[in-house]
Design an enzyme around this catalytic site. Structure first.
Site, PDB file in Angstrom:
ATOM      1  N   ARG A 298       0.817  -1.211   0.000  1.00  6.22           N
ATOM      2  CA  ARG A 298       0.000   0.000   0.000  1.00  6.22           C
ATOM      3  C   ARG A 298       0.858   1.272   0.000  1.00  6.22           C
ATOM      4  O   ARG A 298       0.505   2.287  -0.598  1.00  6.22           O
ATOM      5  CB  ARG A 298      -0.840  -0.072   1.269  1.00  6.22           C
ATOM      6  CG  ARG A 298      -2.107   0.672   1.312  1.00  6.22           C
ATOM      7  CD  ARG A 298      -3.120   0.211   0.328  1.00  6.22           C
ATOM      8  NE  ARG A 298      -4.281   1.049   0.499  1.00  6.22           N
ATOM      9  CZ  ARG A 298      -5.529   0.635   0.504  1.00  6.22           C
ATOM     10  NH1 ARG A 298      -5.792  -0.619   0.294  1.00  6.22           N
ATOM     11  NH2 ARG A 298      -6.514   1.474   0.681  1.00  6.22           N
TER      12      ARG A 298
ATOM     13  N   LEU B 172      -5.969   7.860   1.575  1.00  8.50           N
ATOM     14  CA  LEU B 172      -4.690   8.418   1.142  1.00  8.50           C
ATOM     15  C   LEU B 172      -3.709   8.266   2.299  1.00  8.50           C
ATOM     16  O   LEU B 172      -4.053   8.509   3.450  1.00  8.50           O
ATOM     17  CB  LEU B 172      -4.879   9.877   0.744  1.00  8.50           C
ATOM     18  CG  LEU B 172      -5.819  10.050  -0.465  1.00  8.50           C
ATOM     19  CD1 LEU B 172      -6.252  11.496  -0.624  1.00  8.50           C
ATOM     20  CD2 LEU B 172      -5.143   9.544  -1.735  1.00  8.50           C
TER      21      LEU B 172
ATOM     22  N   ASP C 187     -12.190   9.969   7.452  1.00  7.50           N
ATOM     23  CA  ASP C 187     -13.210  11.031   7.426  1.00  7.50           C
ATOM     24  C   ASP C 187     -13.186  11.890   8.688  1.00  7.50           C
ATOM     25  O   ASP C 187     -14.240  12.311   9.194  1.00  7.50           O
ATOM     26  CB  ASP C 187     -14.614  10.418   7.209  1.00  7.50           C
ATOM     27  CG  ASP C 187     -14.690   9.623   5.912  1.00  7.50           C
ATOM     28  OD1 ASP C 187     -14.059  10.038   4.930  1.00  7.50           O
ATOM     29  OD2 ASP C 187     -15.375   8.586   5.883  1.00  7.50           O
TER      30      ASP C 187
ATOM     31  N   ASP D 109      -7.064  14.224   6.456  1.00  5.23           N
ATOM     32  CA  ASP D 109      -5.928  13.946   7.345  1.00  5.23           C
ATOM     33  C   ASP D 109      -5.721  12.434   7.365  1.00  5.23           C
ATOM     34  O   ASP D 109      -6.292  11.720   6.538  1.00  5.23           O
ATOM     35  CB  ASP D 109      -6.155  14.562   8.741  1.00  5.23           C
ATOM     36  CG  ASP D 109      -7.309  13.925   9.487  1.00  5.23           C
ATOM     37  OD1 ASP D 109      -7.863  12.907   9.000  1.00  5.23           O
ATOM     38  OD2 ASP D 109      -7.664  14.440  10.571  1.00  5.23           O
TER      39      ASP D 109
ATOM     40  N   GLY E   4      -6.793  10.191   9.352  1.00  6.28           N
ATOM     41  CA  GLY E   4      -7.904   9.380   9.856  1.00  6.28           C
ATOM     42  C   GLY E   4      -8.924   9.043   8.771  1.00  6.28           C
ATOM     43  O   GLY E   4      -8.766   9.414   7.606  1.00  6.28           O
TER      44      GLY E   4
ATOM     45  N   ASN F  83     -11.978  15.996   0.661  1.00  9.53           N
ATOM     46  CA  ASN F  83     -12.759  14.797   0.353  1.00  9.53           C
ATOM     47  C   ASN F  83     -14.222  15.071   0.642  1.00  9.53           C
ATOM     48  O   ASN F  83     -14.549  15.738   1.628  1.00  9.53           O
ATOM     49  CB  ASN F  83     -12.272  13.639   1.224  1.00  9.53           C
ATOM     50  CG  ASN F  83     -12.965  12.321   0.902  1.00  9.53           C
ATOM     51  OD1 ASN F  83     -13.432  12.107  -0.217  1.00  9.53           O
ATOM     52  ND2 ASN F  83     -13.030  11.438   1.882  1.00  9.53           N
ATOM     53  N   THR F  84     -15.079  14.562  -0.216  1.00 14.07           N
ATOM     54  CA  THR F  84     -16.510  14.685   0.050  1.00 14.07           C
ATOM     55  C   THR F  84     -17.044  13.351   0.560  1.00 14.07           C
ATOM     56  O   THR F  84     -16.712  12.290   0.041  1.00 14.07           O
ATOM     57  CB  THR F  84     -17.278  15.191  -1.195  1.00 14.07           C
ATOM     58  OG1 THR F  84     -18.673  15.140  -0.906  1.00 14.07           O
ATOM     59  CG2 THR F  84     -16.996  14.389  -2.435  1.00 14.07           C
ATOM     60  N   HIS F  85     -17.851  13.452   1.619  1.00 12.16           N
ATOM     61  CA  HIS F  85     -18.332  12.256   2.304  1.00 12.16           C
ATOM     62  C   HIS F  85     -19.855  12.333   2.458  1.00 12.16           C
ATOM     63  O   HIS F  85     -20.373  13.379   2.854  1.00 12.16           O
ATOM     64  CB  HIS F  85     -17.654  12.165   3.682  1.00 12.16           C
ATOM     65  CG  HIS F  85     -18.118  11.000   4.485  1.00 12.16           C
ATOM     66  ND1 HIS F  85     -17.951   9.703   4.065  1.00 12.16           N
ATOM     67  CD2 HIS F  85     -18.778  10.923   5.662  1.00 12.16           C
ATOM     68  CE1 HIS F  85     -18.481   8.886   4.960  1.00 12.16           C
ATOM     69  NE2 HIS F  85     -18.994   9.603   5.936  1.00 12.16           N
TER      70      HIS F  85
HETATM   71  C1  GAR Z   1     -20.372  10.187  -3.220  1.00  8.95           C
HETATM   72  O1  GAR Z   1     -21.593  10.187  -2.541  1.00  8.95           O
HETATM   73  C2  GAR Z   1     -19.214  10.305  -2.257  1.00  8.95           C
HETATM   74  O2  GAR Z   1     -19.469  11.105  -1.153  1.00  8.95           O
HETATM   75  C3  GAR Z   1     -19.057   8.873  -1.838  1.00  8.95           C
HETATM   76  O3  GAR Z   1     -19.184   8.162  -3.035  1.00  8.95           O
HETATM   77  C4  GAR Z   1     -20.095   8.844  -3.893  1.00  8.95           C
HETATM   78  C5  GAR Z   1     -19.456   8.991  -5.246  1.00  8.95           C
HETATM   79  O4  GAR Z   1     -20.367   9.412  -6.197  1.00  8.95           O
HETATM   80  N1  GAR Z   1     -17.790   8.679  -1.192  1.00  8.95           N
HETATM   81  C6  GAR Z   1     -17.625   7.933  -0.101  1.00  8.95           C
HETATM   82  O5  GAR Z   1     -18.516   7.262   0.406  1.00  8.95           O
HETATM   83  C7  GAR Z   1     -16.224   7.929   0.466  1.00  8.95           C
HETATM   84  N2  GAR Z   1     -16.237   7.580   1.837  1.00  8.95           N
HETATM   85  P1  GAR Z   1     -19.894   9.838  -7.663  1.00  8.95           P
HETATM   86  O6  GAR Z   1     -18.885   8.806  -8.157  1.00  8.95           O
HETATM   87  O7  GAR Z   1     -21.151   9.813  -8.492  1.00  8.95           O
HETATM   88  O8  GAR Z   1     -19.296  11.195  -7.583  1.00  8.95           O
END
Ligand code: GAR
Length: 202
Positions: free
Chosen positions: A66, A94, A146, A142, A144, A108-110
């Site tokens: 990894r 990451l 999320d 970071d 962790g 990152n979007t969660h």
């Molecule tokens: C999104 O909802 C994003 O937040 C989630 O995957 C989806 C991707 O959608 N990510 C996670 O769950 C990471 N922990 P997309 O490929 O249509 O943008």
């Protein structure tokens, strides 16, 4: 100045598409200069190609461990000299080598309201828990899972008859708007990270 974005993806790439669409307007202040993925054959890579944006794939299984994958990913991203790295549905953590180079400017979007429901199944975990409100969180990555400093959040209601897919789709509508709005502000205004506080402005 136009901010250079490298977007990391693993799936359908609707968040990527929202950014690509926003970047078509020069006033938005950012440009997607590359798309990176951890797997082949995903719709997100087709979206990059259709927009004429270069892409690369760095698969964990092509490396002995990894750490080496993490270094290779960092090298690939570095070649595009990003101002901001946007993890948008990238289903890998990451690691230290990556964050040593891009920490503080990787977001990152969660699909949950942090600190609730971290990990890869935020919508399912929220539904299972029975919360009435969930949402999405944009944060500075970071080490962790999320846990990074929060840049933006949007609340989304959970409806009585929701399935995981229906709930996740409702979250993703809010998520794309949050992402486009926030990345635009970060690009145009700059931002500072002071502990857990993220502020717009240089
Ligand atoms: C999104 O909802 C994003 O937040 C989630 O995957 C989806 C991707 O959608 N990510 C996670 O769950 C990471 N922990 P997309 O490929 O249509 O943008």
């Amino acid at each position: 100045m136009t901010a250079r974005l490298v977007v990391l993806v693993s799936g359908s790439g609707t968040n990527l598409q929202a950014l690509l669409d926003a970047c078509a307007d020069p006033a938005y202040g950012a440009q997607v200069v590359a798309v990176g993925a951890d797997r082949d054959g995903i719709l997100a890579l087709e979206r990059a190609e259709q927009s004429g944006v270069p892409s690369f794939v760095t698969r964990v299984k092509d490396f002995t461990d990894r750490e080496r994958w993490d270094e290779a990913l960092a090298d690939k991203v570095a070649a595009f000299e990003p101002d901001l790295v946007v993890s948008a549905g990238f289903m890998k953590l990451l690691g230290p080598a990556f964050l040593a180079r891009f920490g503080g400017r990787t977001i990152n979007t969660h699909p949950a309201l942090s600190p609730s429901f971290p990990g890869i199944s935020g919508p399912a975990d929220a539904l299972e828990y029975g919360v009435k409100v969930t949402g999405c969180t944009l944060f500075v990555v970071d080490e962790g899972v999320d846990t990074g400093a929060i840049v933006a959040q949007t609340a989304v209601p959970v409806e009585p008859d929701d399935t995981v897919d229906v709930l996740h789709e409702r979250i993703k509508v809010a998520e794309r708007a949050m992402l486009v709005d926030t990345v635009g502000r970060m690009s145009r205004e700059g931002f500072t990270v002071d502990g857990r506080r993220v502020r717009f402005g240089g």
